[in-house]
Design an enzyme around this catalytic site. Structure first.
Site, PDB file in Angstrom:
ATOM      1  CG  PHE A  57     -25.550 -14.526  30.012  1.00  0.00           C
ATOM      2  CD1 PHE A  57     -25.196 -14.404  31.353  1.00  0.00           C
ATOM      3  CD2 PHE A  57     -24.576 -14.958  29.116  1.00  0.00           C
ATOM      4  CE1 PHE A  57     -23.919 -14.702  31.796  1.00  0.00           C
ATOM      5  CE2 PHE A  57     -23.277 -15.256  29.547  1.00  0.00           C
ATOM      6  CZ  PHE A  57     -22.961 -15.124  30.904  1.00  0.00           C
ATOM      7  CB  THR A  91     -22.313 -23.319  32.703  1.00  0.00           C
ATOM      8  OG1 THR A  91     -20.987 -23.054  33.181  1.00  0.00           O
ATOM      9  CG2 THR A  91     -23.188 -22.100  32.899  1.00  0.00           C
ATOM     10  NE  ARG A 102     -24.245 -24.992  37.699  1.00  0.00           N
ATOM     11  CZ  ARG A 102     -23.194 -24.228  37.452  1.00  0.00           C
ATOM     12  NH1 ARG A 102     -22.176 -24.698  36.751  1.00  0.00           N
ATOM     13  NH2 ARG A 102     -23.144 -22.993  37.894  1.00  0.00           N
ATOM     14  CG  HIS A 115     -21.882 -18.976  42.207  1.00  0.00           C
ATOM     15  ND1 HIS A 115     -21.442 -18.440  41.019  1.00  0.00           N
ATOM     16  CD2 HIS A 115     -20.893 -18.730  43.121  1.00  0.00           C
ATOM     17  CE1 HIS A 115     -20.252 -17.888  41.206  1.00  0.00           C
ATOM     18  NE2 HIS A 115     -19.893 -18.060  42.473  1.00  0.00           N
ATOM     19  CD  GLU A 126     -17.418 -15.925  43.461  1.00  0.00           C
ATOM     20  OE1 GLU A 126     -17.337 -15.664  42.245  1.00  0.00           O
ATOM     21  OE2 GLU A 126     -17.719 -17.061  43.898  1.00  0.00           O
TER      22      GLU A 126
HETATM   23  P1  ADP Z   1     -20.637 -20.820  35.991  1.00  0.00           P
HETATM   24  O1  ADP Z   1     -21.773 -20.454  36.940  1.00  0.00           O
HETATM   25  O2  ADP Z   1     -20.685 -22.270  35.606  1.00  0.00           O
HETATM   26  O3  ADP Z   1     -19.289 -20.384  36.511  1.00  0.00           O
HETATM   27  P2  ADP Z   1     -20.508 -18.527  34.196  1.00  0.00           P
HETATM   28  O4  ADP Z   1     -19.620 -17.886  35.223  1.00  0.00           O
HETATM   29  O5  ADP Z   1     -20.014 -18.600  32.795  1.00  0.00           O
HETATM   30  O6  ADP Z   1     -20.898 -20.021  34.634  1.00  0.00           O
HETATM   31  O7  ADP Z   1     -21.890 -17.779  34.158  1.00  0.00           O
HETATM   32  C1  ADP Z   1     -22.499 -17.316  35.354  1.00  0.00           C
HETATM   33  C2  ADP Z   1     -23.962 -17.685  35.309  1.00  0.00           C
HETATM   34  O8  ADP Z   1     -24.595 -16.973  34.241  1.00  0.00           O
HETATM   35  C3  ADP Z   1     -24.272 -19.154  35.005  1.00  0.00           C
HETATM   36  O9  ADP Z   1     -24.181 -19.987  36.140  1.00  0.00           O
HETATM   37  C4  ADP Z   1     -25.675 -19.074  34.467  1.00  0.00           C
HETATM   38  O10 ADP Z   1     -26.645 -18.906  35.510  1.00  0.00           O
HETATM   39  C5  ADP Z   1     -25.614 -17.784  33.659  1.00  0.00           C
HETATM   40  N1  ADP Z   1     -25.240 -18.023  32.245  1.00  0.00           N
HETATM   41  C6  ADP Z   1     -24.013 -18.289  31.758  1.00  0.00           C
HETATM   42  N2  ADP Z   1     -24.016 -18.431  30.424  1.00  0.00           N
HETATM   43  C7  ADP Z   1     -25.313 -18.240  30.040  1.00  0.00           C
HETATM   44  C8  ADP Z   1     -26.004 -18.242  28.795  1.00  0.00           C
HETATM   45  N3  ADP Z   1     -25.351 -18.462  27.641  1.00  0.00           N
HETATM   46  N4  ADP Z   1     -27.329 -18.013  28.799  1.00  0.00           N
HETATM   47  C9  ADP Z   1     -28.002 -17.757  29.962  1.00  0.00           C
HETATM   48  N5  ADP Z   1     -27.422 -17.741  31.172  1.00  0.00           N
HETATM   49  C10 ADP Z   1     -26.091 -17.976  31.222  1.00  0.00           C
HETATM   50 MG    MG Z   2     -18.556 -18.463  36.927  1.00  0.00          MG
END
Ligand code: ADP
Ligand code: MG
Length: 137
Positions: A57, A91, A102, A115, A126
């Site tokens: 992704f 997420t 969310r 985020h 960050e």
């Molecule tokens: P979080 O933001 O909850 O920490 P991650 O660090 O795993 O989640 O992922 C970063 C961002 O990437 C997510 O907030 C989301 O916008 C996107 N994302 C994560 N997993 C997916 C997925 N399977 N399909 C599409 N977008 C995703």
């Molecule tokens: Mg993350």
């Protein structure tokens, strides 16, 4: 007090719910140490999400993150990192608890409104990505 980075993502800014998200954040007891509305460049978005560069992704995520302005906020609270993750929810909004940001505002797993840093160490990195120490109160 601990700090964490919040980004209100382009989907939420486009829907005009960035004000509501900030109010919910303040109501939950977070303090704002720094805040800016910015348009991320492609290279900034790529660098910010570099940990995900091997994930399927990644390219879509970068395109989404540069599709419009975002609000970057350095948040401050005791246990800010864990507290912010709890307030934003899972997420995937379909898996997020009722009342979380969310659950309330996200469109999808990708367009998930906000985020949150995943550790105190990453929070520092960050925040440093967007703010110098002299820009924080
Ligand atoms: P979080 O933001 O909850 O920490 P991650 O660090 O795993 O989640 O992922 C970063 C961002 O990437 C997510 O907030 C989301 O916008 C996107 N994302 C994560 N997993 C997916 C997925 N399977 N399909 C599409 N977008 C995703
Ligand atoms: Mg993350």
């Amino acid at each position: 007090m601990e700090r964490t980075l919040c980004i209100i993502k382009p989907d939420a800014v486009k829907k005009n719910v960035h004000g509501s998200i900030i109010q919910k954040t303040l109501d939950a007891g977070f303090h704002i140490a720094g805040l800016r509305l910015i348009q991320l460049s492609e290279s900034q978005a790529k660098k910010f999400y570099e940990v995900h560069k091997e994930r399927p992704f990644y390219n879509d995520l970068v395109s989404f993150m540069i599709s419009g302005p975002v609000v970057v906020i350095a948040l401050m609270k005791e246990n800010a990192v864990a507290g912010w993750r709890k307030l934003i929810g899972a997420t995937d909004p379909a898996e997020a608890e009722e009342g979380t940001i969310r659950k309330l505002f996200a469109n999808s797993k990708q367009e998930n409104a906000v985020h949150g840093s995943d550790s105190v160490e990453n929070g520092k990195i960050e925040i440093g990505f967007f703010f110098t120490e002299s820009e924080l109160v």
